[in-house]
Write a protein that holds these residues in place. Structure first.
Motif, mmCIF file in Angstrom:
data_model
loop_
_atom_site.group_PDB
_atom_site.id
_atom_site.type_symbol
_atom_site.label_atom_id
_atom_site.label_comp_id
_atom_site.label_asym_id
_atom_site.label_seq_id
_atom_site.Cartn_x
_atom_site.Cartn_y
_atom_site.Cartn_z
ATOM 1 N N ASN A 45 6.966 83.078 30.299
ATOM 2 C CA ASN A 45 8.482 81.903 29.851
ATOM 3 C C ASN A 45 8.288 81.235 30.771
ATOM 4 O O ASN A 45 8.465 82.087 32.085
ATOM 5 C CB ASN A 45 8.547 82.682 28.566
ATOM 6 N N SER A 46 9.936 81.189 30.648
ATOM 7 C CA SER A 46 10.223 80.747 31.836
ATOM 8 C C SER A 46 11.155 81.085 32.423
ATOM 9 O O SER A 46 11.351 80.784 33.518
ATOM 10 C CB SER A 46 11.494 79.617 31.273
ATOM 11 N N GLU A 47 11.145 82.549 32.315
ATOM 12 C CA GLU A 47 11.684 84.160 33.406
ATOM 13 C C GLU A 47 11.067 84.627 33.671
ATOM 14 O O GLU A 47 10.878 85.530 34.371
ATOM 15 C CB GLU A 47 12.660 84.465 32.305
ATOM 16 N N ASN A 48 9.271 83.718 33.498
ATOM 17 C CA ASN A 48 8.282 84.442 34.813
ATOM 18 C C ASN A 48 7.722 85.603 34.118
ATOM 19 O O ASN A 48 7.562 86.849 34.677
ATOM 20 C CB ASN A 48 8.241 84.887 35.400
ATOM 21 N N LYS A 49 8.444 86.101 33.012
ATOM 22 C CA LYS A 49 7.798 87.380 31.411
ATOM 23 C C LYS A 49 6.768 87.041 31.273
ATOM 24 O O LYS A 49 6.372 85.506 30.369
ATOM 25 C CB LYS A 49 9.010 88.001 30.736
ATOM 26 N N THR A 50 5.869 88.045 31.387
ATOM 27 C CA THR A 50 4.694 87.461 30.275
ATOM 28 C C THR A 50 4.420 88.152 28.547
ATOM 29 O O THR A 50 5.337 88.871 28.139
ATOM 30 C CB THR A 50 3.621 88.588 30.715
ATOM 31 N N VAL A 51 4.391 87.056 27.893
ATOM 32 C CA VAL A 51 4.925 86.493 26.643
ATOM 33 C C VAL A 51 3.437 87.045 25.629
ATOM 34 O O VAL A 51 3.193 86.947 24.630
ATOM 35 C CB VAL A 51 5.482 85.983 26.345
ATOM 36 N N SER A 52 2.585 86.237 25.892
ATOM 37 C CA SER A 52 1.327 86.517 25.523
ATOM 38 C C SER A 52 0.145 86.387 26.447
ATOM 39 O O SER A 52 0.130 86.187 28.437
ATOM 40 C CB SER A 52 0.722 85.102 25.191
ATOM 41 N N ASN A 53 -1.025 86.592 26.219
ATOM 42 C CA ASN A 53 -2.350 86.881 26.945
ATOM 43 C C ASN A 53 -2.618 85.134 27.366
ATOM 44 O O ASN A 53 -2.153 84.004 26.913
ATOM 45 C CB ASN A 53 -3.648 86.631 26.463
ATOM 46 N N PRO A 54 -2.739 85.153 28.659
ATOM 47 C CA PRO A 54 -3.430 83.949 29.531
ATOM 48 C C PRO A 54 -3.902 83.196 28.660
ATOM 49 O O PRO A 54 -5.358 83.373 27.941
ATOM 50 C CB PRO A 54 -3.286 84.136 30.469
ATOM 51 N N ASN A 55 -4.147 81.600 28.113
ATOM 52 C CA ASN A 55 -4.939 81.058 27.284
ATOM 53 C C ASN A 55 -5.328 79.939 27.728
ATOM 54 O O ASN A 55 -4.763 78.735 28.576
ATOM 55 C CB ASN A 55 -4.427 80.572 25.464
ATOM 56 N N ALA A 56 -6.457 78.943 27.663
ATOM 57 C CA ALA A 56 -7.221 76.969 28.106
ATOM 58 C C ALA A 56 -7.320 76.759 26.609
ATOM 59 O O ALA A 56 -7.288 78.054 25.156
ATOM 60 C CB ALA A 56 -8.358 77.790 28.242
ATOM 61 N N GLY A 57 -7.137 75.662 26.431
ATOM 62 C CA GLY A 57 -6.206 74.705 25.006
ATOM 63 C C GLY A 57 -7.211 73.133 25.509
ATOM 64 O O GLY A 57 -7.478 73.001 26.498
ATOM 65 N N TYR A 58 -7.336 72.363 24.318
ATOM 66 C CA TYR A 58 -8.493 71.988 24.511
ATOM 67 C C TYR A 58 -7.625 70.652 23.443
ATOM 68 O O TYR A 58 -7.286 70.945 22.385
ATOM 69 C CB TYR A 58 -9.501 72.274 23.735
ATOM 70 N N GLY A 59 -7.044 69.563 24.242
ATOM 71 C CA GLY A 59 -6.770 68.664 22.749
ATOM 72 C C GLY A 59 -5.536 68.235 22.879
ATOM 73 O O GLY A 59 -5.004 69.600 23.733
ATOM 74 N N SER A 60 -5.293 67.457 22.150
ATOM 75 C CA SER A 60 -3.779 67.418 21.744
ATOM 76 C C SER A 60 -3.191 66.840 20.411
ATOM 77 O O SER A 60 -3.655 66.330 20.083
ATOM 78 C CB SER A 60 -3.458 66.700 22.662
ATOM 79 N N TYR A 61 -2.115 68.061 20.358
ATOM 80 C CA TYR A 61 -0.994 66.908 18.870
ATOM 81 C C TYR A 61 0.249 67.581 18.671
ATOM 82 O O TYR A 61 0.455 68.246 20.298
ATOM 83 C CB TYR A 61 -1.977 68.090 17.625
ATOM 84 N N MET A 78 -8.390 78.981 23.890
ATOM 85 C CA MET A 78 -8.643 79.953 23.375
ATOM 86 C C MET A 78 -8.304 80.904 24.905
ATOM 87 O O MET A 78 -8.263 80.926 25.577
ATOM 88 C CB MET A 78 -10.334 79.466 24.597
ATOM 89 N N CYS A 79 -9.035 82.099 24.964
ATOM 90 C CA CYS A 79 -7.780 83.565 25.244
ATOM 91 C C CYS A 79 -9.337 84.477 24.738
ATOM 92 O O CYS A 79 -9.529 85.190 24.796
ATOM 93 C CB CYS A 79 -6.830 83.683 25.099
ATOM 94 N N ALA A 80 -8.618 85.348 26.271
ATOM 95 C CA ALA A 80 -9.124 86.699 26.066
ATOM 96 C C ALA A 80 -8.024 87.859 25.702
ATOM 97 O O ALA A 80 -6.982 87.175 25.582
ATOM 98 C CB ALA A 80 -9.744 87.306 27.527
ATOM 99 N N ASN A 81 -8.524 88.885 25.296
ATOM 100 C CA ASN A 81 -7.930 89.857 24.049
ATOM 101 C C ASN A 81 -8.653 91.650 24.431
ATOM 102 O O ASN A 81 -9.526 91.246 24.833
ATOM 103 C CB ASN A 81 -7.397 89.176 22.702
ATOM 104 N N THR A 82 -7.844 92.188 23.912
ATOM 105 C CA THR A 82 -8.196 93.198 24.432
ATOM 106 C C THR A 82 -9.783 93.613 24.121
ATOM 107 O O THR A 82 -10.246 94.733 24.484
ATOM 108 C CB THR A 82 -7.391 94.949 23.870
ATOM 109 N N ILE A 83 -9.692 92.904 22.256
ATOM 110 C CA ILE A 83 -11.185 93.173 21.834
ATOM 111 C C ILE A 83 -12.103 93.228 22.553
ATOM 112 O O ILE A 83 -12.968 92.866 22.180
ATOM 113 C CB ILE A 83 -11.001 93.774 20.117
#
Length: 144
Positions: A45-61, A78-83
């Protein structure tokens, strides 16, 4: 570093066999959406705290919030997760659609209103995943 390079670095940082599956999924999404805008969100987030997994995005809405504000965001993520990994199909108004239409046929995956989570690509029916992605692209509310 451009967005494509950020995505490639993110995928390369994953352990095998997840790395190979994510490279293949990235290639498939680009085949389905060849001229799409690419996104990379580092999960902070804007305070540089991890709030989610990194992710790639495609397209726009455009997301429209209850207070009337709007924000541009990706259609498919698309993102990696623990499983394994997750594919996000954003902007579908009917949150029962993905699990109802694709949940039973997709294979070993957890399907929610906007997320398809699975361990490996071999666990799922790729034709069904592609259909879900294309449905999301074609039916995102307020597409650009």
């Amino acid at each position: 570093m451009n967005v494509q390079a950020q995505i490639e670095k993110y995928i390369a940082s994953q352990p095998e066999p997840k790395r190979n599956d994510m490279q293949e999924l990235h290639r498939i999404i680009l085949q389905l959406m060849p001229a799409c805008k690419l996104w990379f969100l580092d999960g902070k987030n804007s305070e540089n705290k991890t709030v989610s997994n990194p992710n790639a995005g495609y397209g726009s809405y455009t997301i429209k919030y209850a207070n009337g504000e709007t924000r541009e965001f990706y259609q498919i993520g698309m993102c990696a997760n623990t499983i394994g990994m997750s594919v996000y199909v954003m902007g579908i108004e009917d949150k029962t659609y993905l699990p109802r239409v694709y949940g039973k046929e997709i294979g070993k995956a957890n399907v929610t209103g906007y997320c398809i989570k699975f361990k490996t690509l071999k666990d799922i029916n790729m034709d069904i995943l592609k259909a879900a992605i294309l449905y999301g692209v074609q039916n995102s509310s307020l597409r650009h």
